[in-house]
Design an enzyme around this catalytic site. Structure first.
Site, PDB file in Angstrom:
ATOM      1  N   SER A 353       0.847  -1.195   0.000  1.00  0.00           N
ATOM      2  CA  SER A 353       0.000   0.000   0.000  1.00  0.00           C
ATOM      3  C   SER A 353       0.884   1.247   0.000  1.00  0.00           C
ATOM      4  CB  SER A 353      -0.902   0.011   1.237  1.00  0.00           C
ATOM      5  OG  SER A 353      -0.113   0.065   2.416  1.00  0.00           O
ATOM      6  N   HIS A 354       0.284   2.386  -0.313  1.00  0.00           N
ATOM      7  CA  HIS A 354       1.054   3.626  -0.369  1.00  0.00           C
ATOM      8  C   HIS A 354       1.676   3.966   0.974  1.00  0.00           C
ATOM      9  CE1 HIS A 354      -1.237   5.089  -4.176  1.00  0.00           C
ATOM     10  NE2 HIS A 354      -0.113   4.511  -4.494  1.00  0.00           N
ATOM     11  N   VAL A 355       0.924   3.756   2.068  1.00  0.00           N
ATOM     12  CA  VAL A 355       1.467   4.105   3.390  1.00  0.00           C
ATOM     13  C   VAL A 355       2.673   3.231   3.710  1.00  0.00           C
ATOM     14  CG1 VAL A 355      -0.040   2.559   4.730  1.00  0.00           C
ATOM     15  CG2 VAL A 355       0.859   4.624   5.781  1.00  0.00           C
TER      16      VAL A 355
END
Length: 743
Positions: A353-355
């Site tokens: 995921s981006h995080v």
């Protein structure tokens, strides 16, 4: 510590603990008397230590308040015995019995006859309670109260079962309790989770335990979300409670009862019982799978900092530096706050995921813990200096000495290398077609990477049709007479950003100005023709709102905070917008061609049902994840099966940010700015009992092998460096949506 356990929940064990404590008081503090009584009821020191809120300390005798304590605990013992004896249920059955058929009465009598049962009989009783609730016609107050009493009795049975059931019994109890929550609260997500759980009890062979673990995780998220219905009642409870307090002579209800209304509703209902059983069941499944209670998402060198607790990782969260942050929830849209060296959470995080990508690029340790006992141990260390490290696939933590914390503080304060952001001259064009993207300096790395790939990829890998609204078009929109006032306001506010102590309101105003811009008459015909030729419906101007939303994301809180921390000024951001035809994905995936937390000889991929936003945006639950040899010489290995309850579907166009502040070598820009579909995407509840990604082993293997081959082909086409690839599968075809050098 017993008080802390009671605050969490009471169980039948507390009756015997209370009796033992009274004997301890009457014997003037004889610990032998205390433990003899507990042993006589099957409770030893080890059992005391295995409660969700463990009891590790021995009772202390206070002679000066002995008589008062005896009086208070005798009264409390009466309450405990009443609660755990089933007396409330018996009374409700008597009052609601009139007009019941013989079958319903027989079921209720059977439940009452075994109110003290334990072991495997609890599974049978929970099934009987579920059947009784399902067949109960709630047409009177007495029968509504009976339904509530049955719900409460299911909770007591779950507390009595604890972790003493065999795996299959634990699975059955869990499925019955989640079904019970569904009966009380309802909702399509909870209903699907309950049905999936009931249809996939663990069995021997294959990925059965992995599947059971994924569906239990999905059910846990659904139960937690269902408890949110009670939150809406809190404001009404406060209004009603405070009004009653003013007019009753006794000034009742007391303030604590009003404050804790929602919490008591949750703890007193079937959702709490289901949560307890899910915790025990998931622990058993982890033992069955032999896995770690931790999921490593971003692995770094050991980190030292002061442990700080937070409910969520919001943009305005302030922490001491250096900090180890234990955060209860991650949405996937936020960055770790400045000063955070490590982030630990009970919330599952997709590794790609981006995080997660941003955490790895920022050098922040990130891990998920699935064990409530470990989390409780961590929370008890709040405010203390900790050392956190990854070791043999798990996380180890211990208290750090003061000199370590001082050294970490000095290391954190050292200036990081600022990324180089090159701002190109504004383009004189409104629209850059696909064939001109490779040479366009006013487009970002997303567009240029795709353009260079198109000529190099094998024919079986498709790319969606792409074009760009280049950097400079927003300036031309602002220069038009229709937006003269907006331009002046935008310039005045933007000039204040870098010096603002709290820029949140300024950023909101800047976004609002951009979102309210008018499409200039001089630009409208040419731009509309280009967008419609690319796939927009003729005359449908919804694309204009999508384009403005991407521009406005240049001033999002998340982007501004991340860029400021990296030394990037908002005035240096040049926002181009990549316009793509949205592939109607059946499945979407993200691949890192070198495993981000494992062997460099493997690739790592995650796959979800529908569009990829639920993956990169870290929607609740986990994706199917797998590893594969980069050489292609061996089979793919499934690490986790999917547990996300939501899938997104859509068609049309999507407008993606493509700025000069993304995909930089020294800056984690992935996901900071927005991608906006023109048509609203449809969110559907996933039913995994009929889903190929969960149930069809042959399909899983073929899909994984094809994704692995695609990933290595893309790496070769991109020049041989490790790649971070987003793609999808639709109608038998594989597509690459974007690729960037892996951070």
């Amino acid at each position: 510590q017993w008080h802390q356990k009671l605050h969490n929940n009471t169980t039948p064990d507390d009756v015997h603990i209370c009796e033992a404590y009274l004997r301890f008081l009457r014997s003037n503090g004889d610990l032998g008397v205390f433990y003899d009584h507990l042993q006589g009821h099957g409770i030893d020191r080890e059992r005391l230590q295995t409660f969700e809120r463990p009891i590790l300390q021995e009772p202390v005798f206070f002679a000066s308040i002995k008589n008062g304590l005896i009086n208070d605990f005798e009264n409390y013992l009466a309450v405990l015995k009443n609660v755990h004896s089933g007396a409330d249920l018996e009374k409700c059955v008597d009052e609601a019995a009139g007009g019941m058929d013989g079958g319903q009465k027989a079921r209720l009598e059977a439940i009452l006859a075994e109110h003290g049962a334990d072991g495997d009989r609890i599974v049978t009783l929970l099934a009987a309670v579920a059947e009784a609730r399902a067949s109960l016609c709630k047409d009177s107050r007495s029968r509504l109260y009976l339904d509530l009493a049955l719900e409460s009795h299911a909770r007591l049975l779950a507390e009595r079962a604890g972790s003493g059931l065999v795996l299959r019994g634990s699975a059955l109890c869990t499925a019955l309790l989640v079904e019970d929550v569904c009966r009380s609260v309802g909702g399509p997500e909870l209903s699907a989770a309950a049905c999936d759980l009931a249809a996939s009890l663990p069995s021997a062979g294959g990925n059965a335990s992995l599947q059971a673990s994924a569906l239990a995780e999905r059910a846990r998220h659904a139960v937690a979300a269902a408890s949110g219905v009670f939150v809406a009642l809190q404001s009404r409870a406060e209004t009603l409670g405070n009004a009653l307090c003013k007019v009753t002579p006794e000034q009742l209800p007391e303030s604590w009862a009003i404050t804790l209304f929602t919490e008591e509703c949750v703890r007193g209902g079937s959702g709490f019982a289901a949560s307890l059983m899910l915790t025990a069941y998931e622990r058993r499944l982890r033992q069955e799978l032999g896995g770690s209670p931790w999921q490593l998402v971003s692995v770094t060198d050991p980190k030292v900092g002061t442990l700080q607790l937070a409910a969520c990782m919001s943009a305005d969260l302030k922490v001491s530096s250096p900090c180890i942050l234990l955060v209860e929830k991650l949405s996937g849209e936020e960055d770790p706050p400045e000063g955070a060296e490590a982030v630990l959470t009970p919330d599952a995080v997709d590794v790609l995921s981006h995080v997660a990508v941003r955490a790895r690029t920022m050098g922040i340790f990130l891990a998920t813990c699935f064990d409530p006992a470990i989390l409780a141990e961590l929370r008890a260390l709040s405010g203390k200096a900790l050392r956190v490290a990854a070791k043999f696939g798990t996380v180890v933590f211990e208290e750090a000495v003061g000199t370590e914390l001082q050294a970490a503080a000095k290391s954190t304060s050292a200036s990081a290398k600022a990324p180089v952001v090159k701002k190109p001259p504004a383009s004189s064009e409104l629209w850059i077609p696909e064939e001109q993207l490779a040479a366009c300096k006013q487009a970002g790395a997303k567009s240029r990477n795709l353009a260079s790939l198109r000529a190099s990829l094998p024919a079986w890998i498709k790319l969606p049709a792409s074009a760009v609204v280049p950097y400079g078009v927003l300036d031309r929109v602002l220069e038009a007479k229709e937006n003269a006032s907006a331009k002046a306001k935008l310039g005045a506010l933007a000039s204040q950003l870098e010096s603002a102590a709290n820029p949140k309101d300024l950023l909101q105003d800047l976004r609002s100005i951009v979102l309210d811009l008018q499409l200039p008459a001089a630009l409208m015909p040419a731009l509309a023709r280009a967008v419609e030729a690319h796939g927009a419906a003729p005359g449908d101007m919804a694309w204009w709102s999508a384009l403005k939303a991407v521009w406005a994301s240049s001033w999002s809180d998340r982007a501004f905070n991340a860029c400021s921390r990296a030394g990037i000024k908002s005035a240096d951001i040049a926002m181009a917008v990549l316009v793509q035809r949205l592939v109607p994905a059946e499945y979407s995936f993200v691949v890192h061609t070198r495993h981000p937390t494992g062997s460099p000889d493997e690739l790592f991929a995650e796959v979800v049902v529908g569009l990829g936003e639920v993956l990169v945006g870290n929607y609740a639950g986990r994706a199917l994840s797998f590893t594969a040899p980069r050489s292609g010489s061996g089979p793919c290995k499934i690490e986790t099966l999917p547990s996300k309850g939501t899938a997104l579907f859509g068609t049309g166009l999507i407008f993606r940010s493509d700025s000069n502040a993304e995909d930089l070598e020294d800056f984690a820009g992935a996901g900071l700015f927005d991608s906006v579909p023109v048509q609203q995407q449809e969110a559907r509840v996933v039913e995994y009992r009929g889903e190929r990604l969960m149930q069809d082993a042959v399909f899983q293997q073929v899909l994984m092998q094809d994704i692995a081959k695609l990933a290595m082909d893309v790496e070769v086409a991109a020049g041989g460096g490790a790649q971070d690839i987003e793609g999808c599968y639709a109608g038998g075809q594989f597509y690459v949506v974007q690729t960037r050098p892996q951070a």
